[in-house]
Design an enzyme around this catalytic site. Structure first.
Site, short mmCIF file in Angstrom:
data_model
loop_
_atom_site.label_atom_id
_atom_site.label_comp_id
_atom_site.label_asym_id
_atom_site.label_seq_id
_atom_site.Cartn_x
_atom_site.Cartn_y
_atom_site.Cartn_z
CG LEU B 228 -23.73 9.36 -4.15
CD1 LEU B 228 -25.01 9.26 -2.80
CD2 LEU B 228 -24.87 9.51 -5.46
CG ASP B 229 -20.92 8.09 -1.87
OD1 ASP B 229 -22.16 8.15 -0.72
OD2 ASP B 229 -20.77 7.23 -2.76
#
Lengths: 291, 291, 291, 291
Positions: B228-229
Site C-alpha cells: 500500500l502506497d
C-alpha cells in the site's frame, strides 16, 4: 514559550536516575514559591528520568528559587537546572558542526550581515575540520570527539554552561544526542535534516530519496527531542528533481537549501516567533509579536 | 516496458493458489516458443501465488502462444493472462472513482481538450455518486460496492476484461485492492495519493500532515503494487503551507494539485515516457523517445 | 532445497553492478543446458544486482556448466557461482564469532560428541578473543576486523571459497552482513538472535524485552537474508521471566538457550530436514526424510 | 498505584477539547486541597486533551474535593472524573465481548468457583451473540453496536458510570477504543491479545504468526493505552508449534491459552498485585502485598 505581560516564565529541567517522589517534590516546590505550572512533561528511558516543567510567576525571587532548587537537587540526587525566559536579552547561540561547512558559513555570514541578532560565543565540532572558519571570525572553537558518548556529552554540557548558552544549533552535526543531553534543552536545540520529514529519517536521506525515485527533495529544520528526527518542524524547503539530476547534483542543491532553511529557523527563534505546543510549532505572525 | 525495435514484448501474469512447478513450467514454455525472459517477479501472500514475467520475441505466433498458455492455465489451475505491448495503439483507460469529483473532472476535461490521447470506455465507482459526470460525456458507469472484497474485485476484473483495458487510473478511488487484483496489472494501475510519499501513507494524509505541522504539503502519483502506497513514484507536486492555512484550505489546495498531478502521470504513461526499473520510475526524455 | 530422486539440483548466484539482460542471459543458459528453473529471485539494492536461481537437471555435465557460467560471468561482468546440492556429502561448516563464547562452545562440543555430523574447517572471528577455543581443537582461526566493511567481506569471501564452505553459522557474530555477501549464500547462513522474532530485532534485544516488561523471553535461529533479523525462522525457544529476574539473570539464561537453539537449527540443516519456501521454513518429519 | 499506609490515593482524569491553562488549574487545585502530585501525564490527539493525575492526601474531604472538581469542570469545559483507590472494597468489573465465548466463559466460571473475587454487574457486547451466557448467570447484558464510534463510546461510558465500574476487561472485544475512552480509565482496562506482543500486533495475529513460520505462539494480557496493542504487559503465555499444527489447531490452542492468561491478569489486578510504572508492570510478591 510565550509569556503574558509582566509574568516571569521559567523552565526547570530535572535529569537523573529514576526514583519516586520527584514529581511531587518539584511541583510542590513550585507551588510553595508562588508559581503556576503551565506545562509539565516527564519521561524515562533506560532508567534515566527526565522532567521539563514550565512555570509562570507573578512575582519571583530568583535567589530564593535558585537556592531552593539547589537544595532540592541535593536531596533528590537529581541535576536540576532553571532557565529564565528573557526574550529581550541578546541570546547566546552555540553552533555544533562536523565536517560540512555550508550551514556554519551561512550562519556566520548572516551574523556578520546583521540578518540574525545573537551572540555566537562558541562553535563545537566533532573534529577540527571547521576550526579555521571559527578562527577567522574570532569565535572559540572546541573539538569534542564522540569516542565515548557519555564523556563527550559531559564535556559539551560543561561548555554550554561555561558559555551560558540559550540556543544550540546543529549545523550538520551528524551526531545523535542522548536523552540525557536533549532533555536539558527542551525546544532549545534546532537541527537541520536533509529530507522533508517524516520522509527519509536517518543518516542517508538524499541517497534514500534518490533511490526511491522521489520527484521532490527537501529539507527540514526542527527542534530536537529524544525521538530521532521526529521533533517539532520549524521550517521546510524543497525543490523538484530534474531529469538530468544525479545523486551528486541533488546533494549539492540540497546543501544550499539546508543552509537557508536552518538560517530561517534560527532567525524565527531569535525573533521570538516560534511557539511549540504539543509537538507542533506555531509561527507567530507579526501582529502578535508586536503585542 | 520499452521494446527494442522490431521485437514484440509481452507481459504474462499468473495468479492462483500457490503450488510447486509453476515457475519451471511457465519459463520453459516461454523458451520453447522462442522468447527471452527480460524480467521475472514472483510473490506469495496468504497462499496466493502471483508471477509477472516480461518476455521479448524476435518473431511471435500469437495464436500459438495464446493457445499454449490456455492449456498451461488448465494444467496448472492458474489464471494466466498475456498482455501484448502495443504502445502505438490507442490505449483503453478505465477510471476508478469514489465520491470526490476533482480528479475525474480533470481527466475528462483533458480528454475533451485533447491533452491526453486515449479511449476512456468505462468509469467504475464504489458507489453511484459520480455517475452523472460519466453520463454527461456518454461513458458507461458501473457501480461496484465493496461489501465483499473478493466478489467486488471479481466483478471489476470482468469489466476490465470486457472493456479490454490497458491502464487503470485510481482517481481518488479510496479502496484498497488486493494482490489478487494488483498482480494482474503490473505497472498498469496509477494511483494519486495526497502526500509526498513515503511520508504520510494511509487514509488520513492531510490530517496527519496538518497535525504534524508539515510546512510543505504535496501529493504523489504512483504505480500500484501489493504494498500500500509504496509503489514506484511517477510524479509529485507540493505547495508551502501559509500562516492562514487551516486543514480545510490545505485540503482544497491539495485537491486541485492531486488532479493536475494525476493527469500529468497519465499523460506520461500514454505518451510511453515511463520506464519502471526495480521499483523506480525513469521518465524518458524526448531524445530517447525519438530513438 | 529438496531434490526428487535422481535429479541434480544446482543453485546459481549472480552478483554485480546492475545491468540489463542478465535475467535473460542466465535463464537462457540454464535452458540450453537442459535445466528446469525451479525458483528464481532477484533484487537490487543501491545499484547492486543479486539473483538466486535454483534449477534441476535430469542429466548434468558439470564441466560444461562450469565453463559456460565462467564465460557468462566474463561477458556480463557479474560474479557467478554455482553450488551443487549434495546432501549426502559431509558438509563444510564455517563458524563466525565475536566475543561471546557460549554458542561456539556448544557447537564444538556437539561436534566432538557426534551430535552433529559435519566438517568445521574454519572459525572466523571479528577479533581474536575466541581464537584459543579454536586452537584447542585444532581448527584454523582467522580474525577479520570490520574496519572497512567491503574489505572485510571480501577477505571472508576468499576464506569461504578456500575452505569450500557449504554452511555459515553466525554464532553471536554481532556484525551485519551486506547484500553483497548474503545473496551469495541463499538459505545457507544461519544466525541466532536473542529474541522471539519478529519482536525485538536489532542489537539490544534483551534490554528491550526487559524494559518493555516482557514476561516471556526467547531466541530465534533463522536463515539470514538481506533484511536484518527478518529471514526465515528455523527454531525458537523461550522461558518465562520470574519475579526475581534481573536483566543479568535474563541474559545468562538467554545465552544457554541461544546455544541450544542454534545447535538444533544447525543439526536440522545438516540432517537435511529444512525446506524453505517463500520465506517460511518447513521442518520435514522423519517419514518424509526417509522417502 | 500503591498507597503508603493511611494515605488516600485519588486518580483524576481530565478529557476535553484542548485549551491552555488546564494543567495549571488542575495542579493548583490539588495543592490547595492538600494533595501531593505523585504522577501526572498529559496527551493531545487530534485536538482532544487528556490528563491523568495521581495524587496522595494525608487527609481528604471528599465532598469538598468533588464539589471543587465539578466547578473546575464547568469553568474549563472539561470532563473531570475522580476515582478513589479503595483496594479493600469489592471491585466492580465490566466485561466487554464480541462473538468469541471462550474468555467470557472462563471469567464467569472463575467467578462462580470463587477464583476471582469481584462483582461483575454488567457484560457489554458489540452484538447480542453472547447474551445467552450472561443471561444464564443473571448478569445484565447490553449490546452496543459500533456503527458510529463516538456514539457507541458515549453509550458505553454511561453504562460504566451507571454500574460504577472499577475495571474493564476486554474479553476478545475486537473493537478499538479511542483516546476519549481510554484516557478515562488509566491502567483500569485489561485486554487479551493473541500474540506475544510486541510481535504481531493488530487484527490478524495468529494468521501472521503462522505465515511468518513462528515456532512459538503466545498471547498477552495488557493494560490498554491510546497506542494500540502497546500498553503495559501484565502476563504472557506461549506454546510451541508442533509439526502437525495447522492454522486452525493453533487458533484452538491459542484460545484456551487466551482465556487462562486473561483470567490470571484479572486475578492479579483484583488481588492488588499490579503496579504500573513508566509503562511497565511490576507484579508485587506476597511479602510486599502483606505489608
Amino acid at each position: 514559550m510565550a509569556a503574558a505581560r509582566g509574568k516571569t516564565i521559567i523552565e526547570v529541567t530535572v535529569v537523573g536516575p529514576d526514583r519516586k517522589g520527584v514529581v511531587a517534590d518539584i511541583t510542590n516546590f513550585i507551588f510553595r514559591n508562588g508559581g503556576n505550572i503551565e506545562k509539565i512533561n516527564q519521561n524515562v528511558v533506560r532508567g534515566l528520568f527526565g522532567m521539563q516543567l514550565e512555570a509562570s510567576f507573578a512575582e519571583i525571587d530568583r535567589k530564593q528559587l535558585d537556592d531552593g532548587l539547589k537544595q532540592l537537587s541535593k536531596k533528590l540526587s537529581m541535576e536540576i537546572k532553571v532557565h529564565y525566559q528573557e526574550p529581550d536579552r541578546l541570546q547566546n547561540v552555540a553552533i555544533f558542526v562536523s565536517k560540512e561547512p555550508h550551514c556554519l558559513a551561512k550562519l556566520l555570514e548572516a551574523k556578520k550581515k546583521g540578518e540574525i541578532k545573537a551572540n555566537i560565543p562558541v562553535v563545537i565540532g566533532s573534529d577540527t575540520t571547521l576550526k579555521p572558519m571559527a578562527d577567522e571570525v574570532g569565535i572559540p572553537f572546541h573539538a569534542v570527539a564522540h569516542i565515548d558518548q557519555a564523556e563527550a556529552e559531559n564535556k559539551i554540557l560543561q561548555l554550554i554552561d561555561q558559555y551560558n548558552i540559550d540556543l544550540i544549533v546543529l549545523a550538520r552535526y551528524m551526531r545523535i544526542l542522548t536523552p540525557n543531553f536533549v532533555w536539558r534543552y527542551p525546544n532549545r536545540i534546532i537541527n537541520i535534516h536533509p529530507s522533508l520529514l517524516p520522509a527519509f529519517p536517518g543518516a542517508y536521506a538524499y541517497v534514500q530519496a534518490y533511490e526511491r525515485g522521489a520527484k521532490i527533495v527537501g529539507c527540514t529544520a526542527h527542534f530536537v527531542t529524544e525521538d530521532l528526527d521526529q521533533g517539532p518542524i520549524i521550517s521546510q524547503e524543497s525543490f523538484k528533481v530534474s531529469k538530468g539530476d544525479t545523486l551528486d547534483t541533488i546533494k549539492k542543491k540540497g546543501q544550499e537549501m539546508e543552509a537557508a532553511t536552518l538560517l530561517e529557523a534560527v532567525r524565527l527563534y531569535l525573533e521570538n516567533k516560534l511557539e511549540v505546543y504539543w509537538g507542533k510549532v506555531y509561527v507567530k505572525d507579526d501582529e502578535r509579536t508586536k503585542k
